[in-house]
Design a protein around this motif. Sequence first.
Motif, mmCIF file in Angstrom:
data_model
loop_
_atom_site.group_PDB
_atom_site.id
_atom_site.type_symbol
_atom_site.label_atom_id
_atom_site.label_comp_id
_atom_site.label_asym_id
_atom_site.label_seq_id
_atom_site.Cartn_x
_atom_site.Cartn_y
_atom_site.Cartn_z
ATOM 1 N N ALA A 234 73.347 42.359 19.346
ATOM 2 C CA ALA A 234 73.438 43.638 20.048
ATOM 3 C C ALA A 234 74.800 44.237 19.728
ATOM 4 O O ALA A 234 75.829 43.606 19.979
ATOM 5 N N ARG A 235 74.804 45.442 19.182
ATOM 6 C CA ARG A 235 76.049 46.060 18.729
ATOM 7 C C ARG A 235 76.166 47.468 19.307
ATOM 8 O O ARG A 235 75.232 48.268 19.216
ATOM 9 N N LEU A 236 77.319 47.740 19.915
ATOM 10 C CA LEU A 236 77.613 49.074 20.411
ATOM 11 C C LEU A 236 77.925 49.984 19.231
ATOM 12 O O LEU A 236 78.752 49.646 18.379
ATOM 13 N N VAL A 237 77.249 51.130 19.157
ATOM 14 C CA VAL A 237 77.431 52.084 18.058
ATOM 15 C C VAL A 237 78.391 53.170 18.518
ATOM 16 O O VAL A 237 78.134 53.850 19.523
ATOM 17 N N ILE B 79 75.517 55.532 26.068
ATOM 18 C CA ILE B 79 75.978 54.638 25.013
ATOM 19 C C ILE B 79 74.773 54.316 24.128
ATOM 20 O O ILE B 79 73.617 54.408 24.568
ATOM 21 N N VAL B 80 75.054 53.980 22.881
ATOM 22 C CA VAL B 80 74.011 53.670 21.908
ATOM 23 C C VAL B 80 74.191 52.220 21.474
ATOM 24 O O VAL B 80 75.297 51.799 21.121
ATOM 25 N N LEU B 81 73.109 51.455 21.524
ATOM 26 C CA LEU B 81 73.128 50.052 21.122
ATOM 27 C C LEU B 81 72.097 49.812 20.038
ATOM 28 O O LEU B 81 70.967 50.298 20.133
ATOM 29 N N ASP B 82 72.486 49.057 19.016
ATOM 30 C CA ASP B 82 71.547 48.576 18.011
ATOM 31 C C ASP B 82 71.239 47.118 18.299
ATOM 32 O O ASP B 82 72.160 46.290 18.405
ATOM 33 N N LEU B 83 69.959 46.802 18.430
ATOM 34 C CA LEU B 83 69.505 45.427 18.646
ATOM 35 C C LEU B 83 68.670 44.999 17.453
ATOM 36 O O LEU B 83 67.826 45.772 16.981
ATOM 37 N N ALA B 84 68.908 43.783 16.982
ATOM 38 C CA ALA B 84 68.181 43.309 15.808
ATOM 39 C C ALA B 84 68.092 41.794 15.832
ATOM 40 O O ALA B 84 68.843 41.114 16.544
ATOM 41 N N GLY C 4 70.198 32.497 21.322
ATOM 42 C CA GLY C 4 71.494 32.759 20.721
ATOM 43 C C GLY C 4 71.639 34.265 20.547
ATOM 44 O O GLY C 4 70.824 34.911 19.884
ATOM 45 N N LEU C 5 72.636 34.829 21.197
ATOM 46 C CA LEU C 5 72.872 36.262 21.141
ATOM 47 C C LEU C 5 74.295 36.528 20.662
ATOM 48 O O LEU C 5 75.246 35.977 21.212
ATOM 49 N N ARG C 6 74.419 37.405 19.688
ATOM 50 C CA ARG C 6 75.735 37.898 19.275
ATOM 51 C C ARG C 6 75.918 39.284 19.868
ATOM 52 O O ARG C 6 75.169 40.211 19.526
ATOM 53 N N LEU C 7 76.862 39.411 20.795
ATOM 54 C CA LEU C 7 77.143 40.692 21.452
ATOM 55 C C LEU C 7 78.432 41.267 20.879
ATOM 56 O O LEU C 7 79.464 40.588 20.880
ATOM 57 N N ASP C 8 78.361 42.492 20.414
ATOM 58 C CA ASP C 8 79.535 43.176 19.869
ATOM 59 C C ASP C 8 79.673 44.514 20.559
ATOM 60 O O ASP C 8 78.964 45.468 20.255
ATOM 61 N N VAL C 9 80.571 44.563 21.537
ATOM 62 C CA VAL C 9 80.788 45.777 22.296
ATOM 63 C C VAL C 9 82.214 46.276 22.147
ATOM 64 O O VAL C 9 82.729 47.017 22.986
ATOM 65 N N VAL D 207 81.871 44.481 31.608
ATOM 66 C CA VAL D 207 81.064 44.283 30.412
ATOM 67 C C VAL D 207 81.398 42.914 29.833
ATOM 68 O O VAL D 207 82.577 42.595 29.625
ATOM 69 N N PRO D 208 80.394 42.065 29.585
ATOM 70 C CA PRO D 208 80.696 40.766 28.968
ATOM 71 C C PRO D 208 81.424 40.967 27.644
ATOM 72 O O PRO D 208 81.102 41.883 26.881
ATOM 73 N N PRO D 209 82.425 40.155 27.353
ATOM 74 C CA PRO D 209 83.187 40.349 26.115
ATOM 75 C C PRO D 209 82.352 40.065 24.873
ATOM 76 O O PRO D 209 81.371 39.315 24.924
ATOM 77 N N SER D 210 82.758 40.664 23.773
ATOM 78 C CA SER D 210 82.097 40.404 22.495
ATOM 79 C C SER D 210 82.210 38.928 22.170
ATOM 80 O O SER D 210 83.299 38.358 22.165
ATOM 81 N N SER D 211 81.059 38.306 21.908
ATOM 82 C CA SER D 211 81.053 36.873 21.648
ATOM 83 C C SER D 211 79.650 36.436 21.276
ATOM 84 O O SER D 211 78.698 37.224 21.316
ATOM 85 N N HIS D 212 79.544 35.154 20.906
ATOM 86 C CA HIS D 212 78.236 34.516 20.727
ATOM 87 C C HIS D 212 77.905 33.802 22.031
ATOM 88 O O HIS D 212 78.707 33.027 22.550
ATOM 89 N N TYR D 213 76.696 34.068 22.550
ATOM 90 C CA TYR D 213 76.278 33.486 23.824
ATOM 91 C C TYR D 213 75.057 32.597 23.622
ATOM 92 O O TYR D 213 74.134 32.928 22.864
#
Length: 201
Positions: free
Chosen positions: A34-37, A119-124, A194-199, A18-24
């Motif tokens: 994108a945030r893992l709930v 898994i549940v993801l919120d995208l906004a 620009g994507l902020r991924l928070d997993v 899984v790509p690490p939480s970061s700004h891509y």
Amino acid sequence: MAELSTHDPLAGIPIDRVPPSSHYGRPGTPGATARLVEGLALATLVARKGQAPALGRTLAATFGVPVADAPRLSGTAPSFIGMGPGRWIALAEDAALATRLREAAGSLAAVTEQSDGYIVLDLAGPKVEWLLAKGALIDLDTSVFREGDVATTVLAHIGVTLWRTGPESFRLLVLRSYLAAFCRFLVASGAEFGLRLDVRG
């Protein structure tokens, strides 16, 4: 083997991780997040033959909200997501969700605990539709896919169930075994904006 481009946001990340939480991608304010709930219990309900109307009435009486037998979101605690005729997946911050549903449904439905399966993801964000459009097989524009609408479909060859939660937001269910592949799709598709991924779990 050709070397990965230095502009590849996934360069150096093993394909099965899984790509690490970061700004891509594009710097600055992300066009999508994108945030893992965490902390949600999930369970599927499948009405027994001919029992979908009775099951809907029972769920409405028990949980205080009409449950649509349609690709729609019903309720909030729990939420019922219509996945097909007489078939729902329920979500709630309630470890006893499956037990409560079995007690309510009785012989009207089969209830299966699914908390470990999805898994549940919120995208906004203002570019979230653009991101999803890169892998979607359906039209997610607000004019046709409105708040509360649900679709069980394929995104980038991965089965998902998603529903619109707001003008610029969606919630998605993905099988847990596809988390790495799906997050890679999000990073590759969202880096342009620009994507902020928070997993972080």
